[in-house]
Write an enzyme that holds these catalytic residues in place. Structure first.
Site, PDB file in Angstrom:
ATOM      1  N   LYS A  13       6.939 -10.852  -5.835  1.00 60.56           N
ATOM      2  CA  LYS A  13       7.567  -9.533  -5.859  1.00 60.56           C
ATOM      3  C   LYS A  13       9.088  -9.601  -5.688  1.00 60.56           C
ATOM      4  O   LYS A  13       9.826  -8.988  -6.461  1.00 60.56           O
ATOM      5  CB  LYS A  13       6.907  -8.729  -4.743  1.00 60.56           C
ATOM      6  CG  LYS A  13       7.371  -7.350  -4.518  1.00 60.56           C
ATOM      7  CD  LYS A  13       6.409  -6.645  -3.546  1.00 60.56           C
ATOM      8  CE  LYS A  13       6.222  -7.386  -2.228  1.00 60.56           C
ATOM      9  NZ  LYS A  13       7.386  -7.335  -1.348  1.00 60.56           N
ATOM     10  N   ARG A  88       4.697   0.175   2.688  1.00 58.85           N
ATOM     11  CA  ARG A  88       3.695  -0.830   3.051  1.00 58.85           C
ATOM     12  C   ARG A  88       2.509  -0.213   3.773  1.00 58.85           C
ATOM     13  O   ARG A  88       1.580  -0.939   4.133  1.00 58.85           O
ATOM     14  CB  ARG A  88       4.350  -1.841   3.992  1.00 58.85           C
ATOM     15  CG  ARG A  88       4.594  -3.206   3.393  1.00 58.85           C
ATOM     16  CD  ARG A  88       5.184  -4.047   4.509  1.00 58.85           C
ATOM     17  NE  ARG A  88       5.196  -5.442   4.212  1.00 58.85           N
ATOM     18  CZ  ARG A  88       6.166  -6.080   3.576  1.00 58.85           C
ATOM     19  NH1 ARG A  88       7.185  -5.411   3.100  1.00 58.85           N
ATOM     20  NH2 ARG A  88       6.115  -7.375   3.411  1.00 58.85           N
ATOM     21  N   ARG A 127       7.280 -22.313  -0.479  1.00 61.84           N
ATOM     22  CA  ARG A 127       8.447 -21.532  -0.073  1.00 61.84           C
ATOM     23  C   ARG A 127       8.832 -21.848   1.376  1.00 61.84           C
ATOM     24  O   ARG A 127      10.014 -21.896   1.715  1.00 61.84           O
ATOM     25  CB  ARG A 127       8.156 -20.037  -0.229  1.00 61.84           C
ATOM     26  CG  ARG A 127       9.380 -19.189   0.020  1.00 61.84           C
ATOM     27  CD  ARG A 127       9.169 -17.771  -0.446  1.00 61.84           C
ATOM     28  NE  ARG A 127       8.430 -16.996   0.531  1.00 61.84           N
ATOM     29  CZ  ARG A 127       8.109 -15.705   0.378  1.00 61.84           C
ATOM     30  NH1 ARG A 127       8.424 -15.071  -0.721  1.00 61.84           N
ATOM     31  NH2 ARG A 127       7.455 -15.072   1.313  1.00 61.84           N
ATOM     32  N   ARG A 133      11.851 -20.043   6.182  1.00 59.05           N
ATOM     33  CA  ARG A 133      11.778 -18.716   6.804  1.00 59.05           C
ATOM     34  C   ARG A 133      10.794 -18.756   7.961  1.00 59.05           C
ATOM     35  O   ARG A 133       9.698 -19.287   7.830  1.00 59.05           O
ATOM     36  CB  ARG A 133      11.288 -17.700   5.773  1.00 59.05           C
ATOM     37  CG  ARG A 133      12.345 -16.755   5.326  1.00 59.05           C
ATOM     38  CD  ARG A 133      11.860 -15.902   4.180  1.00 59.05           C
ATOM     39  NE  ARG A 133      10.799 -14.968   4.560  1.00 59.05           N
ATOM     40  CZ  ARG A 133      10.355 -14.013   3.753  1.00 59.05           C
ATOM     41  NH1 ARG A 133      10.870 -13.868   2.554  1.00 59.05           N
ATOM     42  NH2 ARG A 133       9.390 -13.211   4.139  1.00 59.05           N
ATOM     43  N   ARG A 144      -0.170 -12.061   7.751  1.00 63.35           N
ATOM     44  CA  ARG A 144       0.483 -11.148   6.810  1.00 63.35           C
ATOM     45  C   ARG A 144      -0.468 -10.738   5.682  1.00 63.35           C
ATOM     46  O   ARG A 144      -0.446  -9.608   5.216  1.00 63.35           O
ATOM     47  CB  ARG A 144       1.748 -11.796   6.240  1.00 63.35           C
ATOM     48  CG  ARG A 144       2.859 -11.869   7.297  1.00 63.35           C
ATOM     49  CD  ARG A 144       3.985 -12.757   6.865  1.00 63.35           C
ATOM     50  NE  ARG A 144       4.696 -12.234   5.736  1.00 63.35           N
ATOM     51  CZ  ARG A 144       5.335 -12.983   4.836  1.00 63.35           C
ATOM     52  NH1 ARG A 144       5.325 -14.290   4.943  1.00 63.35           N
ATOM     53  NH2 ARG A 144       5.975 -12.426   3.859  1.00 63.35           N
TER      54      ARG A 144
HETATM   55  P1  ADP Z   1       7.238 -10.527   1.635  1.00 63.16           P
HETATM   56  O1  ADP Z   1       7.887  -9.952   0.422  1.00 63.16           O
HETATM   57  O2  ADP Z   1       7.309 -12.007   1.702  1.00 63.16           O
HETATM   58  O3  ADP Z   1       5.885 -10.009   1.881  1.00 63.16           O
HETATM   59  P2  ADP Z   1       9.259  -9.059   3.127  1.00 63.16           P
HETATM   60  O4  ADP Z   1      10.497  -9.838   2.950  1.00 63.16           O
HETATM   61  O5  ADP Z   1       9.065  -7.828   2.293  1.00 63.16           O
HETATM   62  O6  ADP Z   1       8.019 -10.032   2.929  1.00 63.16           O
HETATM   63  O7  ADP Z   1       9.090  -8.611   4.655  1.00 63.16           O
HETATM   64  C1  ADP Z   1       9.148  -9.528   5.725  1.00 63.16           C
HETATM   65  C2  ADP Z   1       8.669  -8.864   7.011  1.00 63.16           C
HETATM   66  O8  ADP Z   1       9.505  -7.720   7.321  1.00 63.16           O
HETATM   67  C3  ADP Z   1       7.251  -8.268   6.948  1.00 63.16           C
HETATM   68  O9  ADP Z   1       6.249  -9.226   7.217  1.00 63.16           O
HETATM   69  C4  ADP Z   1       7.317  -7.185   8.045  1.00 63.16           C
HETATM   70  O10 ADP Z   1       7.217  -7.749   9.330  1.00 63.16           O
HETATM   71  C5  ADP Z   1       8.731  -6.646   7.881  1.00 63.16           C
HETATM   72  N1  ADP Z   1       8.767  -5.505   6.940  1.00 63.16           N
HETATM   73  C6  ADP Z   1       9.375  -5.474   5.721  1.00 63.16           C
HETATM   74  N2  ADP Z   1       9.189  -4.286   5.123  1.00 63.16           N
HETATM   75  C7  ADP Z   1       8.454  -3.544   5.972  1.00 63.16           C
HETATM   76  C8  ADP Z   1       7.901  -2.231   5.920  1.00 63.16           C
HETATM   77  N3  ADP Z   1       8.066  -1.455   4.844  1.00 63.16           N
HETATM   78  N4  ADP Z   1       7.188  -1.788   6.981  1.00 63.16           N
HETATM   79  C9  ADP Z   1       7.001  -2.553   8.045  1.00 63.16           C
HETATM   80  N5  ADP Z   1       7.477  -3.798   8.170  1.00 63.16           N
HETATM   81  C10 ADP Z   1       8.174  -4.305   7.146  1.00 63.16           C
END
Ligand code: ADP
Length: 191
Positions: A13, A88, A127, A133, A144
């Site tokens: 994504k 989310r 990754r 990360r 997750r």
């Molecule tokens: P990925 O795209 O790898 O799933 P992100 O970079 O979007 O992860 O997000 C990393 C972390 O930031 C998530 O695991 C969560 O803890 C937090 N996070 C990001 N966006 C949200 C959201 N919309 N609501 C709640 N937590 C979020």
């Protein structure tokens, strides 16, 4: 174009969002990147969310609402955006609709990048090695994925019910996936 990108952790994504931004010249609004930046800068928000993100849990909806509202209200989002990582939860999807209704700029399309779980685990391990990360370890990843299935998967149905969702196959190269997305958006891939 106002686009919401959906997909499991490791679905590609973020990568596709970056490619689309380059192609379409829209701002990339990644809530994960906004949070990581706040953590790096040690702001109040950053301190509050560090532990939550490191465990792979979701930051509370009300905290996210403030962050997203502020970001979407900026001038550069007036002509469109690619929203990555938000909404989310169903609650966030409703909040987003309310924010955008107030701005008279509703979501136009939601794209779900579909990738099977085995492939995702492989990609995330890679990754983790490349980027280091702190939320990319295998245990945190499992959490997750669980959080995604429970809380985020229903968001796709929310957009499907409104006739806004298109699913795109996430397998193949990044360019394959990009082409599929561009065809959904009716943008000529050769441009
Ligand atoms: P990925 O795209 O790898 O799933 P992100 O970079 O979007 O992860 O997000 C990393 C972390 O930031 C998530 O695991 C969560 O803890 C937090 N996070 C990001 N966006 C949200 C959201 N919309 N609501 C709640 N937590 C979020």
């Amino acid at each position: 174009m106002r686009i919401v990108l959906l997909g499991a952790p490791g679905s590609g994504k973020g990568t596709q969002a970056a490619l689309l931004v380059e192609r379409l010249g829209l701002p990339h609004i990644s809530t994960g990147a906004l949070l990581r930046d706040a953590i790096k800068r040690g702001t109040r928000l950053g301190l509050a969310v560090k532990e939550i993100t490191e465990k792979g849990e979701l930051v509370p909806d009300d905290v996210m609402s403030d962050l997203v509202k502020e970001r979407l209200g900026r001038d550069d989002a007036a002509d469109g955006f690619i929203l990555d990582g938000y909404p989310r939860t169903l609650e966030q999807a409703k909040v987003l609709d309310a924010i955008l209704e107030e701005l008279a700029r509703p979501v136009e399309v939601a794209i779900l990048i579909d990738v099977d779980a085995d492939q995702i685990i492989k990609r995330i391990e890679l990754r983790a090695e490349e980027e280091g990360r702190s939320d990319d370890t295998v245990d945190v990843l499992r959490n997750r994925m669980r959080v995604y299935q429970e809380k985020t998967a229903p968001v796709a149905d929310y957009y499907a019910d409104r006739g806004l969702l298109t699913r795109v196959l996430g397998s193949g190269t990044r360019d394959d996936v990009l082409e599929r997305i561009l065809s959904v958006l009716q943008v000529d891939a050769a441009n």
